[in-house]
Design a protein around this motif. Sequence first.
Motif, PDB file in Angstrom:
ATOM      1  N   GLY A  18      43.095  31.283  41.384  1.00  0.00           N
ATOM      2  CA  GLY A  18      41.811  31.010  42.115  1.00  0.00           C
ATOM      3  C   GLY A  18      40.859  32.445  42.271  1.00  0.00           C
ATOM      4  O   GLY A  18      39.859  32.232  43.190  1.00  0.00           O
ATOM      5  N   GLY A  20      38.665  33.142  40.341  1.00  0.00           N
ATOM      6  CA  GLY A  20      37.159  32.903  40.048  1.00  0.00           C
ATOM      7  C   GLY A  20      37.152  33.032  38.426  1.00  0.00           C
ATOM      8  O   GLY A  20      35.951  33.410  37.871  1.00  0.00           O
ATOM      9  N   LYS A  21      38.351  33.096  37.814  1.00  0.00           N
ATOM     10  CA  LYS A  21      38.238  33.281  36.352  1.00  0.00           C
ATOM     11  C   LYS A  21      37.393  32.458  35.504  1.00  0.00           C
ATOM     12  O   LYS A  21      36.456  32.610  34.661  1.00  0.00           O
ATOM     13  N   THR A  22      37.638  30.996  35.888  1.00  0.00           N
ATOM     14  CA  THR A  22      37.079  29.841  35.109  1.00  0.00           C
ATOM     15  C   THR A  22      35.565  29.992  35.618  1.00  0.00           C
ATOM     16  O   THR A  22      34.695  29.895  34.648  1.00  0.00           O
ATOM     17  N   SER A  23      35.224  30.102  37.065  1.00  0.00           N
ATOM     18  CA  SER A  23      34.078  30.352  37.233  1.00  0.00           C
ATOM     19  C   SER A  23      33.010  31.264  36.779  1.00  0.00           C
ATOM     20  O   SER A  23      31.966  31.196  35.948  1.00  0.00           O
ATOM     21  N   ASP A  42      34.247  23.234  40.876  1.00  0.00           N
ATOM     22  CA  ASP A  42      34.335  22.269  42.151  1.00  0.00           C
ATOM     23  C   ASP A  42      34.102  20.877  41.861  1.00  0.00           C
ATOM     24  O   ASP A  42      34.309  19.928  42.530  1.00  0.00           O
ATOM     25  N   THR A  60      43.365  25.985  36.911  1.00  0.00           N
ATOM     26  CA  THR A  60      43.267  25.936  35.462  1.00  0.00           C
ATOM     27  C   THR A  60      45.169  25.710  35.146  1.00  0.00           C
ATOM     28  O   THR A  60      45.896  26.533  35.990  1.00  0.00           O
ATOM     29  N   LYS A 134      33.389  37.438  43.946  1.00  0.00           N
ATOM     30  CA  LYS A 134      33.149  36.962  45.209  1.00  0.00           C
ATOM     31  C   LYS A 134      32.888  37.829  46.333  1.00  0.00           C
ATOM     32  O   LYS A 134      33.151  37.832  47.395  1.00  0.00           O
ATOM     33  N   ASP A 136      30.223  37.584  47.676  1.00  0.00           N
ATOM     34  CA  ASP A 136      29.496  37.150  48.647  1.00  0.00           C
ATOM     35  C   ASP A 136      30.135  36.502  49.890  1.00  0.00           C
ATOM     36  O   ASP A 136      29.612  35.905  50.708  1.00  0.00           O
ATOM     37  N   THR A 258      30.148  34.971  41.082  1.00  0.00           N
ATOM     38  CA  THR A 258      29.662  34.304  40.126  1.00  0.00           C
ATOM     39  C   THR A 258      28.693  33.081  40.729  1.00  0.00           C
ATOM     40  O   THR A 258      27.756  32.482  40.024  1.00  0.00           O
TER      41      THR A 258
HETATM   42  N1  LIG Z   1      32.338  32.228  47.432  1.00  0.00           N
HETATM   43  C1  LIG Z   1      32.564  32.370  46.081  1.00  0.00           C
HETATM   44  N2  LIG Z   1      33.396  31.548  45.604  1.00  0.00           N
HETATM   45  C2  LIG Z   1      33.594  31.597  44.113  1.00  0.00           C
HETATM   46  C3  LIG Z   1      33.286  32.738  43.424  1.00  0.00           C
HETATM   47  N3  LIG Z   1      33.582  32.546  42.298  1.00  0.00           N
HETATM   48  C4  LIG Z   1      34.483  31.334  42.218  1.00  0.00           C
HETATM   49  N4  LIG Z   1      34.442  30.727  43.441  1.00  0.00           N
HETATM   50  C5  LIG Z   1      35.251  29.448  43.965  1.00  0.00           C
HETATM   51  O1  LIG Z   1      36.675  29.957  43.841  1.00  0.00           O
HETATM   52  C6  LIG Z   1      37.402  28.928  43.676  1.00  0.00           C
HETATM   53  C7  LIG Z   1      38.312  29.211  42.447  1.00  0.00           C
HETATM   54  O2  LIG Z   1      37.419  29.292  41.316  1.00  0.00           O
HETATM   55  P1  LIG Z   1      38.177  29.154  39.842  1.00  0.00           P
HETATM   56  O3  LIG Z   1      37.130  29.696  38.950  1.00  0.00           O
HETATM   57  O4  LIG Z   1      38.780  27.972  39.671  1.00  0.00           O
HETATM   58  O5  LIG Z   1      39.110  30.302  40.003  1.00  0.00           O
HETATM   59  P2  LIG Z   1      40.241  30.443  38.636  1.00  0.00           P
HETATM   60  O6  LIG Z   1      40.722  32.015  38.862  1.00  0.00           O
HETATM   61  O7  LIG Z   1      39.860  30.207  37.596  1.00  0.00           O
HETATM   62  O8  LIG Z   1      41.334  29.802  39.370  1.00  0.00           O
HETATM   63  P3  LIG Z   1      42.919  29.432  38.481  1.00  0.00           P
HETATM   64  O9  LIG Z   1      42.607  29.126  37.124  1.00  0.00           O
HETATM   65  O10 LIG Z   1      43.544  28.263  39.144  1.00  0.00           O
HETATM   66  O11 LIG Z   1      43.727  30.693  38.554  1.00  0.00           O
HETATM   67  C8  LIG Z   1      36.451  27.678  43.348  1.00  0.00           C
HETATM   68  O12 LIG Z   1      36.196  26.775  44.619  1.00  0.00           O
HETATM   69  C9  LIG Z   1      35.228  28.493  42.918  1.00  0.00           C
HETATM   70  O13 LIG Z   1      33.996  27.657  43.218  1.00  0.00           O
HETATM   71  C10 LIG Z   1      32.279  33.474  43.977  1.00  0.00           C
HETATM   72  O14 LIG Z   1      31.822  34.532  43.273  1.00  0.00           O
HETATM   73  N5  LIG Z   1      31.971  33.604  45.220  1.00  0.00           N
END
Ligand SMILES: Nc1nc2c(ncn2[C@@H]2O[C@H](COP(=O)(O)OP(=O)(O)OP(=O)(O)O)[C@@H](O)[C@H]2O)c(=O)[nH]1
Length: 693
Positions: A18, A20-23, A42, A60, A134, A136, A258
């Motif tokens: 979580g 934010g890797k995928t984002s 999301d 992911t 993140k 923000d 992101t």
């Molecule tokens: N406020 C905020 N939320 C973010 C940011 N980047 C990602 N998110 C949120 O964080 C949550 C997780 O983001 P993902 O991109 O799925 O994170 P991940 O690291 O890929 O997660 P996994 O693959 O499960 O490990 C989502 O709800 C995103 O919208 C950011 O820069 N700011």
Amino acid sequence: MSGKTTQIRNLVLIGHGGSGKTSLAEALLFGAGATSRLGKVDDGSSVLDYEPEEIKRNITISSAFHHYQWKKHTVYVGDTPGDDNFLADTRAALHVADAAVVVVDAVDGVKVGTEKVWSTANQYRLPRLVFINKMDRERADFNQVLKEIREVLEVQAVPIMVPIGREAGFKGVVDLISQKAYLASGSATKLEAGPIPDDLKDEVEALRGDLLNFAAESDDVLIEKFLEEGELTPEEIYQGLRVGTLNGNFVPVLCGATHNNLGYPLLLDAINFYLPSPEDRGQIKGQDPVKQAEVALDPDPDSPLAAQVFKTVADPYAGRLSIFRIYSGVMNADSTVLNATRAVPERFGQLFLLEGKGQKAVPSLGPGAFGAVAKLKETVTGDTLTSEATPLILPAILPSRPMVTFALEPKKQGEEDKVFSSFSKLIEEDPSLALTRNAETKEILLSGVGSVHIEATAEKLKRKFGVEVNLKPPKVPYRETIKGTVKVQGKHKRQSGGRGQYGDTWLELEPLPKGSGFEFVDKIVGGAIPKQYIPSVEKGIAEAKNTGILAGFPVVDFRVTLYDGTFHDVDSSDMAFKIAGSKGFKKGCEQANPTLLEPIMKMVVTVPEENMGDIIGDLNGRRGRVLGVEADGRQQVVTAHVPMSEVLLYAPDLISKTGGRGTYEMEFDHYEEAPPHLAEKIIAEAKVEKEKE
Ligand SMILES: Nc1nc2c(ncn2[C@@H]2O[C@H](COP(=O)(O)OP(=O)(O)OP(=O)(O)O)[C@@H](O)[C@H]2O)c(=O)[nH]1
Ligand SMILES: [Mg+2]
């Protein structure tokens, strides 16, 4: 394609679940123009998190790959899972990657998940960048996270930018090298440049001083110039930072969000500047399977081919997709390569460049690329693909050990074989699963990294193969034995119309030491039982011992001596003596103080020092016996014998007691007598089961 290897990057995004890797990966792809709209996790529009199991959970589960062009560089990126259950995929991607971008959440900081992927990246000596994401979010704290990175990950973290504002007021960053402020402009790729805000000037100056020191120290020429002039040009700074990053002396730190398009345009540049090209990673080394000698190849399109399959995706319709990374040479569509690991040629048609959910057919791919081909016949994850003339086998990908085991039961009766065969296909896709059939309990057992891993696998099975299963804790394979010595008569006599049945045996039953199994001794003298019937007596006992008299479990560790008997000229037969043996054995068991044995596992539990007392207390509570404790770095390794019935669901407890840091392995060790209260319970349960049948 030749000559440009220096302008290729191959990297994976890693970090805790979580973060934010995928984002961030979606933002990089969109920012560089590789995708036409910004995919979001999301709302399920991500091109990287596209599997239904991922969309449902918003995480992911399976690594995904894509590519983009940025300022004359071709960049192959992989997005990996951060959740503990799916780290096997992340490790496989790190095995083949040249570099990593570590995403850390500006609020959560360094978590256990960060430590885990960081240490895997250490094993592979991967140069990396850290992106504090993140910024923000409420309570985002750049300096605190930076401190954690230095302390917990034990790394020289060098910020190359500082944030302007924080939380909702996060507006942009100051690039310490160009000494410019960059503010969000509304465009996805462009930031608005401006002067450094006054209130940040002191901080910028101090951090820039550190940065120059780090850059200068990487290179003798630079350090001389720096000492003389006290300044370096931006090009020199880039050069110095690049050298230090590639050597692993330090890690440049960026930040952004992101969500606001903030920070990642500079990350696109930083990837080009600081991360290695395949050439920087040097020669790729493997074993020549014929000459049994090391072979080293240049990461060059003109070298012979070397590619490693690090992931396989099972598709019930399109067949298997083998995903590989090319280290040297070129792979062409419509060609034959050698699978050096299995010493078989493999032919394929189309060659694909992966684009997240989609694939693009291409004529050829070179060093640094993540590519895929379909329907290879023999190739599995880990295999090396090479040219016929220069075979070599690349180092194997270390498998993750399964920690959790469930029994599978098809929802529809009679689908056992289908469950087995379709799961076997999924295991090709995911080597961190293991499938076995327990001959004793007759159950199909599926082992995986965690319970979410197993559940997601069951969902995938339903989606891909239309097979539904129930998941249950596995049955415990108890056993029975005897503790006393007895002499009994086993007699079978039946007189009906025509020919009757007659067999009469005298047996002695006695216990044997643990692990001895079953012994049969023939002490018949003087033809009390004719020789030809003696094997039938043994056979009768051997069959009867498979279902013990207490709870129907196999009887072990005993000897039966056949020492006397009688027979009938007409009515005796093989069958009659078989039944006589079986009857005598059952009667003997009843009289010889039968007991229930339970399987004892040997467990090796690795936990942080501070959890050790808790873990040992817990193992004792599970009727365990601690055999020893040893230190392994900052971890403690506890070895113990614990009854299997007490650790069927150990993983979730260990995870919650150690905050996810603990791991364990276990294997069957031996059988021990079950305590009376437990034995009574199991015997009672077996009776109920039997009555149901
Ligand atoms: N406020 C905020 N939320 C973010 C940011 N980047 C990602 N998110 C949120 O964080 C949550 C997780 O983001 P993902 O991109 O799925 O994170 P991940 O690291 O890929 O997660 P996994 O693959 O499960 O490990 C989502 O709800 C995103 O919208 C950011 O820069 N700011
Ligand atoms: Mg993700």
